[in-house]
Design an enzyme around this catalytic site. Structure first.
Site, PDB file in Angstrom:
ATOM      1  CB  SER A 108      -0.754   0.061   1.252  1.00  0.00           C
ATOM      2  OG  SER A 108      -1.503   1.434   1.443  1.00  0.00           O
ATOM      3  CG  HIS A 150      -4.063  -1.404  -1.377  1.00  0.00           C
ATOM      4  ND1 HIS A 150      -5.079  -2.287  -1.619  1.00  0.00           N
ATOM      5  CD2 HIS A 150      -4.205  -0.728  -0.532  1.00  0.00           C
ATOM      6  CE1 HIS A 150      -5.970  -1.992  -0.833  1.00  0.00           C
ATOM      7  NE2 HIS A 150      -5.542  -1.240  -0.133  1.00  0.00           N
ATOM      8  CG  ASP A 179      -5.322   2.207   0.829  1.00  0.00           C
ATOM      9  OD1 ASP A 179      -5.974   1.824   0.848  1.00  0.00           O
ATOM     10  OD2 ASP A 179      -4.283   2.364   1.388  1.00  0.00           O
ATOM     11  CG  MET A 210      -8.291   7.113   2.173  1.00  0.00           C
ATOM     12  SD  MET A 210      -7.619   7.192   3.716  1.00  0.00           S
ATOM     13  CE  MET A 210      -6.867   5.491   3.925  1.00  0.00           C
ATOM     14  CG  HIS A 218      -9.396   0.083  -0.434  1.00  0.00           C
ATOM     15  ND1 HIS A 218      -8.710  -0.192   0.933  1.00  0.00           N
ATOM     16  CD2 HIS A 218     -10.628  -0.213  -0.051  1.00  0.00           C
ATOM     17  CE1 HIS A 218      -9.676  -0.226   1.960  1.00  0.00           C
ATOM     18  NE2 HIS A 218     -10.573  -0.264   1.302  1.00  0.00           N
ATOM     19  CG  MET A 269     -11.333   3.076   2.313  1.00  0.00           C
ATOM     20  SD  MET A 269      -9.865   3.163   3.027  1.00  0.00           S
ATOM     21  CE  MET A 269      -8.592   3.193   1.714  1.00  0.00           C
ATOM     22  CG  MET A 277     -11.653  -2.536   5.726  1.00  0.00           C
ATOM     23  SD  MET A 277      -9.929  -2.228   4.597  1.00  0.00           S
ATOM     24  CE  MET A 277      -9.093  -1.320   5.893  1.00  0.00           C
ATOM     25  CG  ASP A 329      -6.202  -2.724   3.136  1.00  0.00           C
ATOM     26  OD1 ASP A 329      -5.018  -2.619   3.880  1.00  0.00           O
ATOM     27  OD2 ASP A 329      -6.766  -2.063   2.778  1.00  0.00           O
ATOM     28  N   GLY A 375      -2.814  -3.686   9.260  1.00  0.00           N
ATOM     29  CA  GLY A 375      -1.927  -4.232  10.236  1.00  0.00           C
ATOM     30  C   GLY A 375      -1.391  -5.574   9.990  1.00  0.00           C
TER      31      GLY A 375
HETATM   32  C1  DX5 Z   1      -6.103   1.761   5.703  1.00  0.00           C
HETATM   33  C2  DX5 Z   1      -5.758   1.552   4.302  1.00  0.00           C
HETATM   34  C3  DX5 Z   1      -4.739   0.447   4.180  1.00  0.00           C
HETATM   35  C4  DX5 Z   1      -3.498   0.849   4.670  1.00  0.00           C
HETATM   36  C5  DX5 Z   1      -2.873  -0.524   5.406  1.00  0.00           C
HETATM   37  O1  DX5 Z   1      -7.396   2.403   5.605  1.00  0.00           O
HETATM   38  O2  DX5 Z   1      -6.869   0.756   3.604  1.00  0.00           O
HETATM   39  O3  DX5 Z   1      -4.509  -0.233   2.861  1.00  0.00           O
HETATM   40  O4  DX5 Z   1      -2.673   1.364   3.725  1.00  0.00           O
HETATM   41  O5  DX5 Z   1      -1.678   0.246   5.868  1.00  0.00           O
HETATM   42  P1  DX5 Z   1      -0.853  -0.930   7.138  1.00  0.00           P
HETATM   43  O6  DX5 Z   1      -0.474  -2.124   6.345  1.00  0.00           O
HETATM   44  O7  DX5 Z   1       0.209   0.079   7.442  1.00  0.00           O
HETATM   45  O8  DX5 Z   1      -1.877  -1.088   8.096  1.00  0.00           O
HETATM   46 ZN    ZN Z   2      -6.559  -0.214   1.497  1.00  0.00          ZN
END
Ligand code: DX5
Ligand code: ZN
Length: 225
Positions: free
Chosen positions: A8, A31, A33, A35, A64, A66, A135, A173, A175
């Protein structure tokens, strides 16, 4: 089922995204993100940056979204050339139509569920998607702690997917790291997003290899890889 790793870029330097992509040539996906500061309390990037990234890397983009109103915005990411476009079940008002539009634009269609959203109400949608994203943190930020409470849902989702022919990919996705990926793979996930674990490492490509080998040693994905 083979293990796939999707680094990501949320955890990369946003002024150097092309370099971030080039740093992980051994990844399966990149990946991205998206947002909007409404669906989640954070603002990242949108279609113009995705269009630039498409020109800057040969890795397929795993977008992805969001965002609120994915029905309005998601098809454009597929039309632009993203390899995969994932919308959130909590945000979509017409998911069947939107998922079909994503597919007809030539991308894989994904459906994402937040940690507290159960999978069972979406069983009838499995035929409309190519990937289910669970998630494993509340969406919005990288670097959060993996939520073990999602593990039973990963198992239940794997069972549902297998009952539907096992064609879908199951992505996790949030942690995901060297220490949590094993649990996810054992529960049945086969596509692993990792932000901090890849871009927080001194050698991102090596981190991808390590994640892949830990996941491949474990669980249903590894056994059949
Ligand atoms: C969080 C994102 C993830 C994020 C994961 O809302 O959707 O894709 O980048 O990051 P890590 O792997 O650091 O938790
Ligand atoms: Zn993501």
């Amino acid at each position: 089922m083979a293990v796939q790793i999707s680094p990501s870029i949320l955890s990369a330097d946003f002024a150097r995204l092309a370099e971030a992509a080039a740093a992980v040539p051994n990844a399966d996906w990149l990946h991205v993100d998206v947002m909007d500061n409404h669906f989640v309390p954070n603002l990242t990037l949108g279609l113009p940056v995705v269009e630039s990234l498409l020109k800057a890397t040969s890795l397929p983009l795993d977008c992805h979204l969001m965002i609120e109103d994915p029905d309005r915005w998601a098809p454009a990411y597929a039309e632009a050339g993203a390899g995969s476009v994932t919308i959130h079940a909590e945000a979509a008002k017409a998911p069947v139509r939107t998922l079909r539009e994503i597919r007809s634009a030539g991308a894989r269609a994904g459906l994402a569920l937040n940690p507290a959203t159960p999978v069972e109400p979406y069983e009838d949608l499995l035929g409309e998607i190519d990937m289910l994203l669970l998630m494993t943190v509340e969406p919005g930020f990288g670097g959060q702690r993996f939520l073990d409470m999602v593990l039973p849902k990963i198992r239940r989702s794997r069972e549902l997917i297998d009952a539907h022919g096992g064609r879908l990919w199951l992505q996790v996705d949030g942690g995901v790291s060297e220490s949590t990926i094993e649990r996810c793979a054992e529960a049945g996930a086969d596509v692993f997003v990792a932000g901090n674990a890849v871009y927080g490492a001194d050698d991102p490509a090596h981190a991808v290899d390590v994640l892949r080998s830990v996941a491949a040693k474990t669980g249903p994905a590894g056994e059949n890889a």
